[in-house]
Design a protein around this motif. Structure first.
Motif, PDB file in Angstrom:
ATOM      1  N   LEU A   1       0.831  -1.210   0.000  1.00  0.00           N
ATOM      2  CA  LEU A   1       0.000   0.000   0.000  1.00  0.00           C
ATOM      3  C   LEU A   1       0.859   1.251   0.000  1.00  0.00           C
ATOM      4  CD1 LEU A   1      -3.300   0.804   1.541  1.00  0.00           C
ATOM      5  CD2 LEU A   1      -1.417   2.177   2.383  1.00  0.00           C
ATOM      6  N   VAL A   2       1.886   1.292   0.830  1.00  0.00           N
ATOM      7  CA  VAL A   2       2.720   2.487   0.923  1.00  0.00           C
ATOM      8  C   VAL A   2       3.715   2.559  -0.236  1.00  0.00           C
ATOM      9  CG1 VAL A   2       4.569   1.561   2.383  1.00  0.00           C
ATOM     10  CG2 VAL A   2       3.906   3.947   2.621  1.00  0.00           C
ATOM     11  N   ASP A   3       4.104   1.399  -0.783  1.00  0.00           N
ATOM     12  CA  ASP A   3       5.060   1.375  -1.887  1.00  0.00           C
ATOM     13  C   ASP A   3       4.429   1.718  -3.227  1.00  0.00           C
ATOM     14  OD1 ASP A   3       7.100   0.705  -0.194  1.00  0.00           O
ATOM     15  OD2 ASP A   3       7.093  -1.431  -0.685  1.00  0.00           O
ATOM     16  N   TRP A   4       3.189   1.280  -3.428  1.00  0.00           N
ATOM     17  CA  TRP A   4       2.569   1.427  -4.750  1.00  0.00           C
ATOM     18  C   TRP A   4       1.300   2.275  -4.744  1.00  0.00           C
ATOM     19  CZ3 TRP A   4       4.934  -0.126  -9.124  1.00  0.00           C
ATOM     20  CH2 TRP A   4       6.015  -1.000  -8.998  1.00  0.00           C
ATOM     21  N   HIS A   5       0.404   2.022  -3.792  1.00  0.00           N
ATOM     22  CA  HIS A   5      -0.871   2.734  -3.817  1.00  0.00           C
ATOM     23  C   HIS A   5      -0.702   4.212  -3.484  1.00  0.00           C
ATOM     24  CE1 HIS A   5      -5.315   2.956  -3.554  1.00  0.00           C
ATOM     25  NE2 HIS A   5      -5.058   3.928  -2.707  1.00  0.00           N
ATOM     26  N   LEU A   6       0.034   4.506  -2.449  1.00  0.00           N
ATOM     27  CA  LEU A   6       0.172   5.903  -2.034  1.00  0.00           C
ATOM     28  C   LEU A   6       0.788   6.774  -3.129  1.00  0.00           C
ATOM     29  CD1 LEU A   6      -0.148   8.084   0.111  1.00  0.00           C
ATOM     30  CD2 LEU A   6       2.046   7.384   1.082  1.00  0.00           C
ATOM     31  N   PRO A   7       1.897   6.361  -3.769  1.00  0.00           N
ATOM     32  CA  PRO A   7       2.432   7.199  -4.852  1.00  0.00           C
ATOM     33  C   PRO A   7       1.459   7.375  -6.014  1.00  0.00           C
ATOM     34  CG  PRO A   7       4.083   5.625  -4.112  1.00  0.00           C
ATOM     35  CD  PRO A   7       2.788   5.235  -3.452  1.00  0.00           C
ATOM     36  N   TRP A   8       0.710   6.312  -6.321  1.00  0.00           N
ATOM     37  CA  TRP A   8      -0.283   6.412  -7.401  1.00  0.00           C
ATOM     38  C   TRP A   8      -1.405   7.359  -7.030  1.00  0.00           C
ATOM     39  CZ3 TRP A   8      -5.396   4.291  -7.014  1.00  0.00           C
ATOM     40  CH2 TRP A   8      -6.125   4.315  -8.200  1.00  0.00           C
ATOM     41  N   LYS A   9      -1.846   7.303  -5.790  1.00  0.00           N
ATOM     42  CA  LYS A   9      -2.958   8.136  -5.337  1.00  0.00           C
ATOM     43  C   LYS A   9      -2.556   9.599  -5.176  1.00  0.00           C
ATOM     44  CE  LYS A   9      -6.822   9.443  -3.383  1.00  0.00           C
ATOM     45  NZ  LYS A   9      -8.011   9.668  -4.205  1.00  0.00           N
ATOM     46  N   SER A  10      -1.389   9.830  -4.593  1.00  0.00           N
ATOM     47  CA  SER A  10      -1.006  11.203  -4.228  1.00  0.00           C
ATOM     48  C   SER A  10      -0.025  11.840  -5.201  1.00  0.00           C
ATOM     49  CB  SER A  10      -0.385  11.212  -2.822  1.00  0.00           C
ATOM     50  OG  SER A  10       0.827  10.468  -2.812  1.00  0.00           O
ATOM     51  N   GLY A  11       0.574  11.028  -6.083  1.00  0.00           N
ATOM     52  CA  GLY A  11       1.547  11.569  -7.013  1.00  0.00           C
ATOM     53  C   GLY A  11       2.910  11.816  -6.386  1.00  0.00           C
ATOM     54  N   ARG A  12       3.162  11.237  -5.236  1.00  0.00           N
ATOM     55  CA  ARG A  12       4.456  11.422  -4.563  1.00  0.00           C
ATOM     56  C   ARG A  12       4.795  10.168  -3.775  1.00  0.00           C
ATOM     57  NH1 ARG A  12       3.712  11.817   0.779  1.00  0.00           N
ATOM     58  NH2 ARG A  12       1.609  12.290   1.547  1.00  0.00           N
TER      59      ARG A  12
ATOM     60  N   MET B   1     -10.311  -1.800  -7.455  1.00  0.00           N
ATOM     61  CA  MET B   1      -9.866  -0.882  -6.416  1.00  0.00           C
ATOM     62  C   MET B   1     -11.001  -0.332  -5.555  1.00  0.00           C
ATOM     63  SD  MET B   1      -7.120   0.369  -5.072  1.00  0.00           S
ATOM     64  CE  MET B   1      -5.808   0.453  -6.308  1.00  0.00           C
ATOM     65  N   PRO B   2     -12.101   0.186  -6.133  1.00  0.00           N
ATOM     66  CA  PRO B   2     -13.171   0.724  -5.270  1.00  0.00           C
ATOM     67  C   PRO B   2     -13.689  -0.302  -4.278  1.00  0.00           C
ATOM     68  CG  PRO B   2     -13.496   1.428  -7.543  1.00  0.00           C
ATOM     69  CD  PRO B   2     -12.397   0.408  -7.567  1.00  0.00           C
ATOM     70  N   ARG B   3     -13.841  -1.536  -4.746  1.00  0.00           N
ATOM     71  CA  ARG B   3     -14.330  -2.597  -3.855  1.00  0.00           C
ATOM     72  C   ARG B   3     -13.341  -2.839  -2.713  1.00  0.00           C
ATOM     73  NH1 ARG B   3     -13.859  -6.538  -7.231  1.00  0.00           N
ATOM     74  NH2 ARG B   3     -15.875  -6.083  -8.190  1.00  0.00           N
ATOM     75  N   THR B   4     -12.063  -2.891  -3.055  1.00  0.00           N
ATOM     76  CA  THR B   4     -11.026  -3.154  -2.051  1.00  0.00           C
ATOM     77  C   THR B   4     -11.036  -2.080  -0.972  1.00  0.00           C
ATOM     78  OG1 THR B   4      -9.640  -4.288  -3.681  1.00  0.00           O
ATOM     79  CG2 THR B   4      -8.534  -3.428  -1.718  1.00  0.00           C
ATOM     80  N   LEU B   5     -11.146  -0.817  -1.378  1.00  0.00           N
ATOM     81  CA  LEU B   5     -11.139   0.280  -0.406  1.00  0.00           C
ATOM     82  C   LEU B   5     -12.412   0.294   0.437  1.00  0.00           C
ATOM     83  CD1 LEU B   5      -9.526   3.089  -2.582  1.00  0.00           C
ATOM     84  CD2 LEU B   5      -8.430   1.609  -0.869  1.00  0.00           C
ATOM     85  N   THR B   6     -13.530  -0.120  -0.156  1.00  0.00           N
ATOM     86  CA  THR B   6     -14.773  -0.233   0.616  1.00  0.00           C
ATOM     87  C   THR B   6     -14.643  -1.314   1.685  1.00  0.00           C
ATOM     88  OG1 THR B   6     -16.122   0.521  -1.249  1.00  0.00           O
ATOM     89  CG2 THR B   6     -17.248  -0.726   0.476  1.00  0.00           C
ATOM     90  N   TYR B   7     -14.049  -2.447   1.312  1.00  0.00           N
ATOM     91  CA  TYR B   7     -13.813  -3.508   2.289  1.00  0.00           C
ATOM     92  C   TYR B   7     -12.884  -3.029   3.411  1.00  0.00           C
ATOM     93  CZ  TYR B   7     -15.702  -7.040  -0.997  1.00  0.00           C
ATOM     94  OH  TYR B   7     -16.515  -7.795  -1.824  1.00  0.00           O
ATOM     95  N   LEU B   8     -11.880  -2.236   3.046  1.00  0.00           N
ATOM     96  CA  LEU B   8     -10.947  -1.725   4.041  1.00  0.00           C
ATOM     97  C   LEU B   8     -11.669  -0.879   5.082  1.00  0.00           C
ATOM     98  CD1 LEU B   8      -7.994  -1.539   4.956  1.00  0.00           C
ATOM     99  CD2 LEU B   8      -7.712   0.390   3.369  1.00  0.00           C
ATOM    100  N   LYS B   9     -12.645  -0.107   4.635  1.00  0.00           N
ATOM    101  CA  LYS B   9     -13.411   0.720   5.568  1.00  0.00           C
ATOM    102  C   LYS B   9     -14.193  -0.135   6.567  1.00  0.00           C
ATOM    103  CE  LYS B   9     -13.969   4.731   2.501  1.00  0.00           C
ATOM    104  NZ  LYS B   9     -14.927   5.549   1.724  1.00  0.00           N
ATOM    105  N   VAL B  10     -14.654  -1.304   6.129  1.00  0.00           N
ATOM    106  CA  VAL B  10     -15.350  -2.206   7.046  1.00  0.00           C
ATOM    107  C   VAL B  10     -14.393  -2.674   8.143  1.00  0.00           C
ATOM    108  CG1 VAL B  10     -16.555  -4.418   7.271  1.00  0.00           C
ATOM    109  CG2 VAL B  10     -17.001  -2.938   5.291  1.00  0.00           C
ATOM    110  N   ALA B  11     -13.169  -3.006   7.762  1.00  0.00           N
ATOM    111  CA  ALA B  11     -12.179  -3.404   8.767  1.00  0.00           C
ATOM    112  C   ALA B  11     -11.928  -2.289   9.765  1.00  0.00           C
ATOM    113  CB  ALA B  11     -10.871  -3.804   8.077  1.00  0.00           C
TER     114      ALA B  11
ATOM    115  N   GLY C   1      -4.891  10.361   2.620  1.00  0.00           N
ATOM    116  CA  GLY C   1      -5.875  10.469   1.537  1.00  0.00           C
ATOM    117  C   GLY C   1      -6.233   9.152   0.900  1.00  0.00           C
ATOM    118  N   ILE C   2      -5.945   8.052   1.562  1.00  0.00           N
ATOM    119  CA  ILE C   2      -6.250   6.728   1.028  1.00  0.00           C
ATOM    120  C   ILE C   2      -7.646   6.338   1.464  1.00  0.00           C
ATOM    121  CG2 ILE C   2      -5.668   4.276   1.165  1.00  0.00           C
ATOM    122  CD1 ILE C   2      -2.738   5.167   1.435  1.00  0.00           C
ATOM    123  N   GLY C   3      -8.408   5.875   0.513  1.00  0.00           N
ATOM    124  CA  GLY C   3      -9.793   5.512   0.802  1.00  0.00           C
ATOM    125  C   GLY C   3     -10.782   6.523   0.290  1.00  0.00           C
ATOM    126  N   GLU C   4     -10.266   7.660  -0.189  1.00  0.00           N
ATOM    127  CA  GLU C   4     -11.152   8.645  -0.809  1.00  0.00           C
ATOM    128  C   GLU C   4     -11.569   8.136  -2.182  1.00  0.00           C
ATOM    129  OE1 GLU C   4      -8.887  12.214  -0.904  1.00  0.00           O
ATOM    130  OE2 GLU C   4      -8.795  12.448   1.264  1.00  0.00           O
TER     131      GLU C   4
END
Length: 505
Positions: free
Chosen positions: A321-332, A472-482, A499-502
């Motif tokens: 998540l921090v290696d791939w998702h965060l840079p893709w989501k935030s651009g950094r 991806m949307p499904r995965t983030l929705t499941y994460l919110k349940v956790a 900003g992850i999960g937006e």
């Protein structure tokens, strides 16, 4: 078969053995392959091409007219195929007019009489020459290294089938999966039930990702067939529907296994069928109630030790998540402070799992790996086909896998029903600690979905596979349940700040 480093020579007794070679080649060829068939009139070029095309189409009655007069015949199959006959080609330049380059870009080109355009065919082509020999014919195959390796592999599998009494069996492509395994349908010549062939060659280690170890070793992924056979035998002995093993070559990585069926747990529109998910959860509850040996004899010389789902593996997966998702989501890239905080949170969460129930976890117990067997009863209704990567760890992980299916949306009412079904069954056991189990479920749900949120991006960015991003949307929705569990509040707060999960585009 005679095989040299640069050529394969095979004697074909008759049209039947020629057709079997065509079936084998159909499993070896890929898009952008050019198969050049040369030989005298009547040598068997058209017969071989016809068998190959029918195998790719999985249609023994497919009409395959000779393209002698049309020069090219195209087929929209699993892989598009264009069948060229250049015997009447007026000039090699006509090959462009026939659309050869475009056909090769999008699929497979089979070319009879290739000598009519020798200099205009790709240098990387597969050359197959047919010559009369006695009452049969001899075929000689020459190809570049990668293409030749594929051909040798399918011929090795044919030899394996022959050694297991299936020399004349029909072979058809079944599926590849996201891993390095591929599968074939094998139909015995005597008309008996279909069998499944698993093609699982050993691979060299990839680059090191942690402590000098490649990803499979850190994540405890199976690298040969021993774990699959071990777990299949144990699961069957415990009354579960796992495939019977009919034959296996551990060194070559080839297995012949029982076909458990073709139905899954989704309807024709790809939506979950509640009854089948509920039966799957009941099956899982029973599995979690049973003791499981960690060391399983497979052969007289090999014992499979089921690895532990340890801290290193959990953190490496969550780190996606921090290696791939965060840079893709935030651009950094994540800052050092963000990364350190994220990993410290996971250290604490993994510590919280010390008191969790631990037993066999199958790892990917969700819709792609579950077979519905309507004519069976009880545990036998749920066919298990993917367990080679099984570990010993928090059992809640598998419940998170099925209740929050990564490949299909399980809406909240069904999620709650599945959780209720599972817990009701486990409450019947003395000593089942429900609050501790629910905490471990939330942690395992978060770990799995953090991994997937990063994995979908890695498949996009590194592997050029954008199709997985739809999950991806499904995965983030499941994460919110956790995140609803209080134990996950530090991770929830970290994700909110990052900003992850937006809303994802």
């Amino acid at each position: 078969m005679i095989a040299a480093d640069d050529a394969i020579s095979i004697f074909l007794e008759d049209d039947a053995t020629t057709a079997l070679l065509g079936e084998d080649l159909a499993l070896a060829l890929k898009a952008r392959d050019c198969l050049a068939l040369s030989g005298d009139l009547g040598a068997g070029k058209s017969s071989l091409a016809r068998a190959l095309l029918r195998a790719i189409a999985d249609d023994d009655s497919l009409d395959v007219p000779s393209p002698t007069f049309t020069l090219v015949q195209s087929y929209d199959l699993r892989i598009p195929v264009s069948h060229f006959d250049l015997y009447r080609l007026g000039h090699p330049d006509e090959l462009v007019e026939l659309g050869f380059d475009e056909a090769l870009q999008n699929g497979i080109c089979i070319v009879e009489w290739p000598e009519m355009a020798e200099g205009d065919l790709p240098a990387s082509r597969i050359n197959l020459k047919l010559e009369h020999e006695g009452k049969g014919r001899r075929v000689t195959i020459k190809a570049p290294e990668q293409e030749m390796a594929r051909i040798r592999r399918v011929l090795d599998i044919r030899a394996f089938l022959a050694a297991n009494g299936l020399a004349d069996a029909r072979r058809r492509f079944l599926t590849g999966d996201a891993s390095l395994r591929a599968y074939e349908s094998v139909y015995p010549a005597d008309g008996s039930a279909r069998q499944i062939l698993m093609d699982w060659p050993r691979r060299p280690d990839g680059p090191p990702v942690l402590d000098g170890k490649p990803y499979p070793k850190v994540a405890h992924l199976a690298e040969d067939a021993y774990p699959f056979v071990a777990l299949a035998n144990v699961l069957r002995d415990d009354g579960f529907a796992a495939p019977e093993i009919y034959g296996v070559d551990y060194d070559a990585g080839i297995l012949l296994i029982e076909d458990l069926g073709t139905e899954g747990v989704l309807d024709t529109e790809g939506l979950p069928i509640p009854e089948r998910y509920r039966e799957s959860v009941a099956c899982l509850a029973h599995l979690h109630s049973l003791p499981m040996p960690q060391d399983i004899p497979v052969t007289p010389d090999h014992i499979h030790h089921i690895p532990d789902f340890d801290r290193v593996a959990m953190k490496m997966e969550a780190r996606l998540l921090v290696d791939w998702h965060l840079p893709w989501k935030s651009g950094r890239e994540a800052s050092n402070a963000e990364r350190a905080e994220y990993l410290a949170i996971w250290d604490h969460l993994i510590d919280e799992l010390n008191s969790a129930e631990k037993n066999l976890l199958l790892r990917d117990f969700h819709s792609p790996n579950i077979i519905w067997r309507p004519n069976e009863h009880g545990l036998k209704r749920i066919g298990m086909i993917d367990f080679q990567d099984a570990m010993i760890g928090p059992t809640a992980y598998d419940l998170a896998s099925i209740v929050q299916d990564a490949r299909v949306t399980i809406d909240r009412p069904l999620q709650d029903q599945l959780m209720g079904d599972y817990l009701a069954l486990r409450r019947l056991e003395a000593g089942f600690d429900e609050p501790t189990f629910l905490k471990s479920w939330a942690i395992m749900s978060a770990q799995r979905n953090c991994k997937l949120a990063g994995l979908w991006v890695r498949l996009l960015k590194r592997d050029g596979k954008p199709g997985y991003l739809k999950h991806m949307p499904r995965t983030l929705t499941y994460l919110k349940v956790a995140f609803e569990h209080e134990a996950l509040s530090p991770l929830r707060d970290w994700c909110t700040r990052a900003g992850i999960g937006e809303s994802e585009s």
